[in-house]
Design a protein around this motif. Structure first.
Motif, short mmCIF file in Angstrom:
data_model
loop_
_atom_site.label_atom_id
_atom_site.label_comp_id
_atom_site.label_asym_id
_atom_site.label_seq_id
_atom_site.Cartn_x
_atom_site.Cartn_y
_atom_site.Cartn_z
N VAL A 270 -36.25 8.73 46.01
CA VAL A 270 -35.14 7.94 46.20
C VAL A 270 -33.81 8.50 46.93
CG1 VAL A 270 -33.09 6.57 45.18
CG2 VAL A 270 -35.79 5.87 44.53
N VAL A 271 -33.31 8.52 48.20
CA VAL A 271 -32.39 9.23 48.23
C VAL A 271 -31.38 8.77 47.86
CG1 VAL A 271 -31.41 10.41 50.28
CG2 VAL A 271 -34.05 10.86 50.08
N THR A 272 -29.86 9.39 47.89
CA THR A 272 -28.88 8.46 47.51
C THR A 272 -27.18 9.62 48.70
OG1 THR A 272 -28.02 10.53 45.39
CG2 THR A 272 -29.72 7.63 45.05
N LEU A 273 -26.76 8.36 49.10
CA LEU A 273 -25.87 9.15 50.22
C LEU A 273 -24.06 9.14 49.35
CD1 LEU A 273 -25.20 11.12 52.09
CD2 LEU A 273 -24.90 9.50 53.70
N GLY A 274 -23.69 9.77 48.91
CA GLY A 274 -22.70 9.05 47.97
C GLY A 274 -21.37 9.18 49.10
N ASP A 275 -20.04 8.78 49.09
CA ASP A 275 -19.31 8.55 49.87
C ASP A 275 -19.85 8.27 51.01
OD1 ASP A 275 -16.77 7.98 50.80
OD2 ASP A 275 -16.21 10.25 49.51
N VAL A 276 -20.22 7.06 51.57
CA VAL A 276 -20.70 7.65 52.75
C VAL A 276 -20.21 7.72 54.19
CG1 VAL A 276 -21.27 4.92 52.85
CG2 VAL A 276 -23.00 6.32 53.89
N ARG A 277 -18.85 7.12 54.51
CA ARG A 277 -18.73 6.92 55.29
C ARG A 277 -18.20 9.07 55.41
NH1 ARG A 277 -15.49 3.75 58.33
NH2 ARG A 277 -14.17 5.13 58.60
N LYS A 278 -18.03 9.57 54.43
CA LYS A 278 -17.38 10.79 54.67
C LYS A 278 -19.11 11.82 54.38
CE LYS A 278 -13.49 11.08 52.54
NZ LYS A 278 -12.12 11.52 51.07
N GLY A 279 -20.53 11.53 54.19
CA GLY A 279 -21.03 11.92 54.57
C GLY A 279 -21.82 13.02 53.65
N GLY A 280 -21.10 12.47 52.46
CA GLY A 280 -22.06 12.99 50.69
C GLY A 280 -21.65 12.79 49.53
N PRO A 281 -21.54 13.86 48.18
CA PRO A 281 -23.08 14.34 48.52
C PRO A 281 -24.29 14.22 48.40
CG PRO A 281 -22.64 14.04 46.19
CD PRO A 281 -21.67 13.36 47.42
N VAL A 282 -25.74 14.37 48.75
CA VAL A 282 -26.48 13.53 49.33
C VAL A 282 -27.32 13.98 48.44
CG1 VAL A 282 -28.72 13.78 50.91
CG2 VAL A 282 -26.36 13.80 51.90
#
Length: 636
Positions: A270-282
């Motif tokens: 499962v891949v998570t992308l935090g703060d998706v508008r800023k692109g990370g953290p992955v």
């Protein structure tokens, strides 16, 4: 005489009481005269959600604060069907996937206001934002705006290069779709004038396998042919590299909040992308269960549904499990959706549902009496008792439209052979125009060259005057032309050869074009094994005993020496990662025990278990219309 101070206070109190009474009376009259619209209009925007109940053939509105079902609406001739519910604060679109019928429910009066028949061909998808609705035919690439009240198509059809991926509205009112053939993501504006393109951005190389989830603002495009995650907004695009290959990745159609989640069964991650508008953290963490539905982000957590166990695992973005939601009655049949600050977990085939608040606390909801929650009493006929307003039938055939995309489907390749017909007349000038002679006129073509050499000497008789000038040996001359007459046969067949080869380029040209739309990459290898599926559900080290194949899948029967149970599962071999109908059935011979599973699955149907000591069992199953079965076996 003026009243005293105490008398004045009494008058003011009485006048205030009368004002309140008058106001209450006015509101009551407005509610009665308006069919309950005052109360319902407020309730429509209170965070409640409408959930489908397949066994009852109705939609139920769940109030997240009370944990009760406060309204029900029956859907005609849809009991037992697969139904998709699309909603905003004003309307409810009910799409029967088995019949292709769409009904619009006005949430102010709770009456059906429109109906549309979109059929079951292709991949029709309904989307609705706060102000508009659209019908996206993802197979052909046609997009049409709809009036959500009447479901009448409005404006012209917007034709995009199909097939399309996605098709949901963001909070800004833009409809986002991806075009794998071009490798682009497109933002559309839907208005009463129709659908129009607002922005197009490059997301991946052309013909890559794409999937997409729509964000609060913009969309996240997943390149399943590599490792790229592309965030597209009105301001531009941002590209992020995932830590694992994204083959067969799954995402929810809509993502709410700043956390995005990509489920990759092929990589077991499962891949998570935090703060998706800023692109990370992955980040990424491993999958511990075989799953068929994507994980859903909500309130900073990851909710992973495991249909086989009726559980929802709760993780932090880094992978630490923080909780487990259990709904045993929902085994094999769970749907997750986020709406207005709540997560709703529904089991369409059972009486159960769950509501999870932003604090992570889950509340069980009983959709009918006997359920674990505090659901209202179920009427004898769904939606037909005094607890809800009388059902307004759907309008007659006037608002029902045929499939609006029939006229715009381009004629695929019937014109490809047509260019060969202009070349057909020269060999047979008078006979080729006749329809019966067309197939025959092509076959004589190789024969006519063999006959033409016999006529060729007549056409070459003008050069003969040159030999008569040499009158020295006329007797020997005829012997030489006779060998020369066959000689024209050798060059002559070479001349017709270009004519058969001319049609060859024309049929070969269309051949590459059908391969341009490449949805085939989704038909990858099934990431799960039968033993993995059975063991993940019940444990016990299940081993394969026998199997049977059919077009599109294979059925496996397994047995565990520790649990003494038989397990059966139907594993798909085509349409991997795409929801299609699949089923499995396992039966014992003497005991008459039967276990079955049937529904829309992306990877497999089942598993089902039967305890049959000293008995024989048999299995049957299938997918997408094909099936296989076995005789009695595994006795003992």
């Amino acid at each position: 005489m003026k009243p005293g101070k105490k008398g004045a206070e009494m008058i003011r109190a009485r006048s205030g009481w009368w004002a309140a009474a008058v106001l209450a009376t006015v509101l009551l009259l407005a509610t009665l005269m308006g069919g309950g619209r005052v109360g319902l209009a407020v309730a429509a925007a209170d965070g409640s959600a409408w959930l489908w109940s397949r066994s009852a053939g109705e939609v139920d509105r769940v109030n997240p604060d009370s944990g009760k079902v406060d309204q029900r609406r029956a859907v005609t001739d849809s009991r037992g069907h697969r139904v998709q519910v699309t909603q905003n604060d004003r309307f409810l679109l009910i799409h029967d996937l088995d019949t292709g019928r769409v009904s619009s429910l006005d949430l102010n009066g709770l009456g059906f206001s429109g109906r549309l028949d979109i059929g079951t061909r292709g991949d029709p998808h309904l989307a609705m934002g706060s102000d508009g609705a659209a019908l996206v035919e993802r197979t052909t690439g046609a997009v049409r705006a709809l009036d959500p009240a009447t479901l009448r198509p409005v404006g012209p059809v917007l034709q995009l290069p199909g097939p399309l991926v996605g098709g949901e509205f963001d909070d800004a009112g833009l409809l986002w779709v991806a075009v794998p053939r071009q490798g682009t993501v497109i933002a559309l504006k839907v208005s009463p004038q129709g659908a129009s393109v607002v922005r197009t951005a490059e997301a991946a190389p052309p013909d890559h396998d794409l999937t997409m989830t729509v964000l609060d603002q913009g969309a996240l495009v997943v390149d399943r042919g590599g490792r790229d995650l592309v965030v597209a907004t009105g301001d531009g695009t941002r590209r992020v590299t995932a830590p694992v290959p994204l083959t067969g990745a799954m995402v929810p159609e809509r993502t709410h909040g700043g956390l995005a989640v990509v489920t990759v069964p092929g990589a077991g991650s499962v891949v998570t992308l935090g703060d998706v508008r800023k692109g990370g953290p992955v980040r990424s963490f491993p999958l511990t269960d075989p799953v068929q539905e994507p994980a859903v982000p909500f309130a900073g957590k990851v909710y992973l549904p495991v249909r086989e166990t009726g559980q929802v695992r709760v993780f932090e973005p880094a992978g630490r499990q923080t909780g487990m939601l259990s709904m045993p009655a929902g085994r094999g049949d769970m749907e997750l959706q986020v709406r207005e600050g709540n997560l709703f977990v529904n089991s369409p085939g059972s009486t159960d549902a769950l509501v999870v608040g932003g604090d992570g606390v889950a509340r069980k909801v009983g959709k009918f009496p006997g359920g674990p929650g505090r659901g209202g009493e179920r009427p004898g006929k769904p939606g037909g008792e005094a607890s809800s307003p009388p059902l307004i039938p759907a309008p007659p055939a006037d608002p029902v439209f045929p499939d609006p995309f029939d006229p715009i489907i381009p004629p695929e390749r019937p014109e490809a052979p047509v260019p060969t017909t202009p070349e057909a007349p020269p060999p047979g000038r008078t006979e080729t125009p006749r329809p019966p002679a067309k197939p025959g006129s092509r076959t004589p073509k190789p024969r006519t060259p063999s006959r033409t050499p016999t006529t060729a000497p007549t056409t070459q008789s003008p050069p003969r005057p040159t030999p008569p000038t040499r009158t020295t040996s006329p007797t020997s001359r005829p012997t030489t032309p006779r060998p020369t007459t066959p000689r024209p046969t050798t060059p002559k067949p070479t001349t017709p050869k270009p004519t058969p080869t001319r049609p060859k380029p024309t049929p070969t040209k269309p051949k590459p074009t059908p391969t341009k739309p490449k949805p085939k990459p989704t038909q990858t290898r099934n990431p799960y094994t039968p033993a993995q599926v059975c063991n993940a559900t019940a444990g016990g080290n299940y081993q394969v005993q026998r199997s049977a194949s059919f077009p599109g899948g294979r059925i496996y029967q397994l047995y565990s020496a520790s649990t003494k149970k038989n397990c059966a599962v139907t594993m798909k071999t085509t349409d991997i990662g795409k929801g299609t109908n699949a089923w499995i059935r396992l039966q014992s011979q003497k005991g008459g025990k039967v276990a079955s599973d049937n529904g829309t699955f992306k990877y497999y149907a089942g598993p089902v278990f039967v305890l049959a000591p000293g008995d024989c069992v048999r299995y049957s199953g299938g997918a997408s219309g094909a099936s296989a079965s076995s005789g009695w076996g595994n006795c003992g």
